[in-house]
Design an enzyme around this catalytic site. Structure first.
Site, PDB file in Angstrom:
ATOM      1  CD  GLU A 187      -2.842  12.244  -2.468  1.00 29.69           C
ATOM      2  OE1 GLU A 187      -2.729  12.803  -1.360  1.00 29.69           O
ATOM      3  OE2 GLU A 187      -3.166  11.059  -2.607  1.00 29.69           O
TER       4      GLU A 187
ATOM      5  CD  GLU B 266      -1.492   5.545   0.175  1.00 29.88           C
ATOM      6  OE1 GLU B 266      -2.017   6.488   0.766  1.00 29.88           O
ATOM      7  OE2 GLU B 266      -2.041   4.957  -0.785  1.00 29.88           O
TER       8      GLU B 266
HETATM    9  C1  BGC Z   1      -2.288   6.918  -3.552  1.00 32.08           C
HETATM   10  C2  BGC Z   1      -2.180   7.114  -5.033  1.00 32.08           C
HETATM   11  C3  BGC Z   1      -2.713   5.917  -5.696  1.00 32.08           C
HETATM   12  C4  BGC Z   1      -4.149   5.869  -5.320  1.00 32.08           C
HETATM   13  C5  BGC Z   1      -4.963   4.836  -5.976  1.00 32.08           C
HETATM   14  C6  BGC Z   1      -3.719   6.805  -3.197  1.00 32.08           C
HETATM   15  O1  BGC Z   1      -3.915   6.605  -1.860  1.00 32.08           O
HETATM   16  O2  BGC Z   1      -1.645   7.890  -2.838  1.00 32.08           O
HETATM   17  O3  BGC Z   1      -1.215   7.847  -5.495  1.00 32.08           O
HETATM   18  O4  BGC Z   1      -2.460   5.788  -7.042  1.00 32.08           O
HETATM   19  O5  BGC Z   1      -4.337   5.805  -3.933  1.00 32.08           O
HETATM   20  O6  BGC Z   1      -6.062   5.460  -6.375  1.00 32.08           O
END
Ligand code: BGC
Length: 907
Positions: A755, A487
């Site tokens: 997270e 990501e």
């Molecule tokens: C990310 C986030 C991001 C989100 C959007 C995720 O996959 O890691 O931090 O803001 O997607 O909802």
């Protein structure tokens, strides 16, 4: 105390374009700035003068003496700057006592214009790259992924007689480059030139290589790898060509200035020779593989005669229009972590624990290598229940580096063109691994650290450290969500919620200036900001509420912190276009259309209704756009957006707030947004706001006390509770140790912010591997309140550039706390401690600034400063008393208050 030790008023820390002695700027009206220090109370600059000279010593600009007690910067407005020229500048400042002090610095211009470039883009013969080798054991399947080898490029050149008096290299790549001159590495940038939307702009960097060029034969050499340009990016399984380009290319110019005035330019062109490097592939997500059997030692130095495999470079174009001098600081190897433990887990397998989750890679001394022997390094953030490396949460990021032995038995290996997010590394292929043979190399954008926080509770200190490590790990060229899985994208909401904390830890002005170019560049023609910047081709992207709004909130916050109006000038049009976009699609002022993927209060244990979140953000963005227009003197726009913001607030109240003061959803985040964004009728002093504040406190209490917000509410909870008179609840949240809380992960071994509140629990183990990063900074947005609340170091509302401070410590039941912050104006510091019924508070205020100080005390009448009663103290003006507080205003200088401990008088 912590003020910079200078007697009379003096300028220091001179910077140009937010950087110290920048090499290669393209800005035609650069910002020249300085900080101030003085040990005298009440000192302020009475006047200042800035002068700039060009290389010949001719004066390019003289501001003359300017009386402006607020100034700590000027925008260059002298003779037009010429390209590739070093300018010297000086600032002189006169203090209140009439004494003048001076300081000097320099900046150097870069190419200044795309038209100045003479070089061509060059690449390795692409037909040779198509011939991929079959993967060998332990390697990422080259054929499957279509990864190609990194390539080497070289160009010998002659320097007759004397070496040049000055040599500059202007360089960039589509892909990643590492340059060498006569066998020496050029510069210390990593992952250069960094990530931009290469279809819109490509950053170039300037290096001073004067010391590397010799008389006689020289060799300019480079290695090129895919990087963000043609490697894997994000969670898109497609690679080459899917995003930006298909194979890497180099563009470089070496400008040699000779003593006799001659200038010579060596450029990338068809005379270069190129070859596959021993790096069989290098990818940011997959990892890197070095095959030392394929090395060609001496390739980057003069006298290298081996022509085998070297092909003429392919010229791929002459386009220079997208080139701009980089403004953000480069990624660098900024630190090293020793292995904390090395555990043998198999015959030739070891597990290394660096004791800290971070972004970077390892440097390994491999001993006893034989030709063809392979060493495989895998990376992970955690260990599974059996103590083995846990990598499920990396998704498709293989994060695996491979070293294949060549002639040397002992080899120092460090990958060049990849990075991983990890705490643990598993090394296979070595029978012995001494802890001193492996080191963690920490990589991130080299933003100067400007904040320090400490307090008497080791848990809260650990939390602060975890927040800082989250920032380190995720400011890698752009602000990313996470450094480990497939990501690592510049998600807008993550950046905007964390920004206030980030600004207190580090000077991120130039870093975010660079990123804002990407945010603006990614805005659609009809005004819609994206969810991620840099934009990724092929990723549908319409900014969600709170995500797209970062295009407004980020420039506004940067303006407030750094006092630089250019953050608003450069972004105002984009801000207006965004608000217009949302308005156009939601004429009834409830934002429910064109909400992109509406992430709402992402990952909240208790979700808040989507329209509440969206409409609150719509109001906030509109209000800040109006304020930005007002700052820039655009009264027409200020009126228009100010009126619209009023209508949206009214709609918010009508649609979502009951007469009894409940907000739809009745969640913490609903109240937090309404209070933080001042959406309630009567403003934050009104009846509706006090009912909202009461309800918020009830919800927090009912949850444990606990936090039940996601990304959009989390940074607001402590500041809003504090502003509502409930700092006690903010402290209670900080101290909580079961999920959702900040200390729960830390009690479970976290060294960075997770997270998710429940990334791991004792009952369930790991959260779903599909989305479970252990290094995401969003929930670390509480960091702002550690400085502003716990230590009490804040900028006053309405102030910019730290001209007015608000020193309001919230001791809770801690014994002491302190914070130091180097602002654009100078050092701000607070330190308080309680002992034997006495609270001591020390405050440093930089020259030209004032502070309102709230001294927490059980006895406001008994507060002393410097040993004397406050009303008689120099530089102190008593403003009044509040419950458990004495309020006073102080001018610049260092102050020491003593007071009765507030705990003793607490009800
Ligand atoms: C990310 C986030 C991001 C989100 C959007 C995720 O996959 O890691 O931090 O803001 O997607 O909802």
């Amino acid at each position: 105390m912590t003020g910079e030790a200078i007697a009379a008023l003096a300028p220091l820390g001179l910077r140009c374009e937010q950087r110290t002695e920048p090499l290669g700027i393209d800005e035609r009206a650069p910002l020249l700035s300085w900080r101030l220090a003085s040990s005298r109370r009440g000192d302020a600059p009475a006047r200042h003068r800035v002068r700039v000279w060009d290389e010949s010593g001719a004066l390019s600009w003289d501001t003359g003496w300017v009386s402006d007690p607020a100034a700590v910067s000027v925008r260059y407005a002298g003779a037009p700057l010429t390209a590739r020229t070093r300018y010297r500048w000086e600032v002189a400042v006169t203090g209140r006592d009439g004494a003048t002090a001076e300081a000097g610095s320099w900046f150097e211009t870069g190419q200044m214009s795309p038209a100045a470039w003479q070089a061509s883009w060059i690449a390795h013969d692409t037909s040779d790259l198509d011939v991929v080798d079959a993967p060998e054991e332990g390697e990422v399947a080259l054929a499957d992924h279509g990864l190609s080898p990194a390539v080497r490029l070289r160009r010998p050149f002659q320097v007759p007689a004397e070496p040049p008096v000055r040599a500059r290299l202007y360089v960039t790549a589509r892909g990643l480059y590492e340059l060498r001159l006569n066998g020496h590495r050029v510069g210390d940038d990593e992952l250069a030139p960094g990530w931009t939307d290469y279809r819109d702009r490509i950053d170039y960097r300037t290096h001073d290589v004067t010391g590397l060029v010799a008389a006689g034969e020289n060799v300019l050499a480079a290695t090129l790898a895919d990087g963000w340009w043609s490697g894997f990016v994000g969670f898109d399984p497609r690679r080459s060509g899917a995003h930006y380009g298909t194979f890497p290319q180099l563009l470089a110019e070496l400008h040699l200035h000779h003593a006799d005035g001659r200038r010579e330019v060596i450029v990338t062109d068809g005379t270069w020779r190129t070859r596959r490097s021993p790096i069989r592939y290098a990818d940011l997500l997959k990892g890197e593989c070095h095959d030392l059997r394929r090395d060609t030692p001496g390739w980057d130095r003069p006298g290298f005669g081996d022509a085998e495999g070297w092909l003429p470079a392919q010229v791929t174009g002459d386009d220079h229009d997208l080139l701009t001098a980089a403004v953000a600081p480069p990624v660098r190897a900024v630190g090293e972590l020793a292995a904390r433990t090395v555990t043998r887990v198999g015959d030739d397998r070891h597990l290394v624990d660096f004791g800290q989750n971070f972004a970077g890679r390892v440097r390994l001394t491999a001993r006893g290598l034989t030709p063809g022997a392979r060493v495989v390094i895998r990376h992970g953030e955690a260990l599974d229940a059996d103590g083995a490396l846990y990598t499920d949460n990396l998704r498709t990021a293989d994060a695996t580096d491979v070293l294949i032995g060549g002639d040397d038995a002992v080899v120092v290996f460090e990958p060049r063109f990849t990075y991983h997010g990890f705490r643990y590394a598993e090394v296979s292929g070595l029978r012995e691994l001494d802890p001193s043979d492996i080191t963690g190399v920490v990589l991130h954008s080299d933003t100067p650290w400007v904040g320090e926080f400490a307090c008497s509770d080791p848990d809260i200190e650990r939390l602060h450290r975890a927040i800082v490590w989250g920032q380190r790990s995720n400011f890698v060229s752009v602000p990313t969500d996470c450094p480990q899985r497939d990501e690592r994208l510049g998600w807008l909401a993550d950046a905007q919620v964390f920004l206030p904390t980030a600004c207190l830890n580090a000077d991120v002005a130039a870093f975010f200036e660079g990123w804002l170019r990407e945010v603006r560049g990614a805005q659609s023609p009809d005004g819609c900001f994206p969810n991620v910047a840099p934009r990724l081709a092929g990723v549908a992207d319409e900014g969600a509420p709170g995500w797209g709004d970062a295009g407004v909130l980020v420039p506004w916050h940067l303006y407030r912190v750094y006092g630089d109006e250019r953050f608003l000038e450069r972004n105002l049009d984009a801000m207006c276009a965004w608000v217009d976009f949302v308005h156009r699609h939601n004429p009834d002022l409830v934002w429910r259309h064109r909400v992109g993927p509406h992430f709402a209060d992402w990952l909240a244990p208790t979700p808040t209704p989507r329209e509440v979140v969206a409409t609150a953000y719509f109001a906030r963005s509109t209000e800040l756009t109006a304020r930005a227009a007002g700052v820039l003197g655009r009264d027409d726009l200020a009126d228009r957006y100010g009126t619209l913001a009023g209508h949206i607030r009214k709609t918010f109240a009508e649609r979502f707030v009951t007469p009894g003061g409940r907000i739809a959803g009745d969640t913490q985040t609903a109240y937090l947004l309404a209070l933080a964004f001042e959406l309630l009728p009567g403003g934050n002093g009104g009846e509706a706001a006090s009912r909202a504040a009461e309800r918020l406190a009830e919800l927090v209490e009912a949850a444990g006390p606990g936090v039940t917000t996601g990304f959009l509410g989390v940074g607001l909870i402590a500041p809003v509770l504090d502003a509502c008179g409930r700092p006690d609840l903010a402290h209670a949240l900080l101290r909580r140790t079961d999920p959702p809380s900040w200390l729960f992960p830390l009690r479970h071994g976290a060294t960075t912010i997770w997270e998710r509140w429940d990334g791991y629990t004792d009952e369930r183990g790991f959260q779903a591997a599909a989305m479970n990063s252990f290094n995401h900074y969003a929930l670390g947005s509480i960091g702002e309140w550690l400085y502003q609340g716990v230590a009490g170091l804040a900028q006053a509302p309405g102030s910019t550039g730290y001209r007015e401070l608000l020193i309001r410590p919230r001791p809770g039941d801690l014994a002491w706390a302190r914070a130091t912050y180097t602002s654009v104006r100078g050092v701000v510091a607070t330190a308080w401690a309680r002992e034997d019924g006495v609270l001591r508070l020390e405050v440093s205020v930089p020259p030209g600034a004032t502070a309102v100080v709230h001294v927490p005390t059980g006895d406001p009448g008994g507060v002393r400063e410097g040993g004397v009663p406050v009303d008689g103290a120099e530089g102190v003006e008593v403003l009044g008393t509040g419950p458990g507080t004495l309020l006073c205003r102080v001018t610049s200088g260092d102050y020491r208050f003593t007071a009765d401990d507030p705990m003793i008088a607490a009800p």
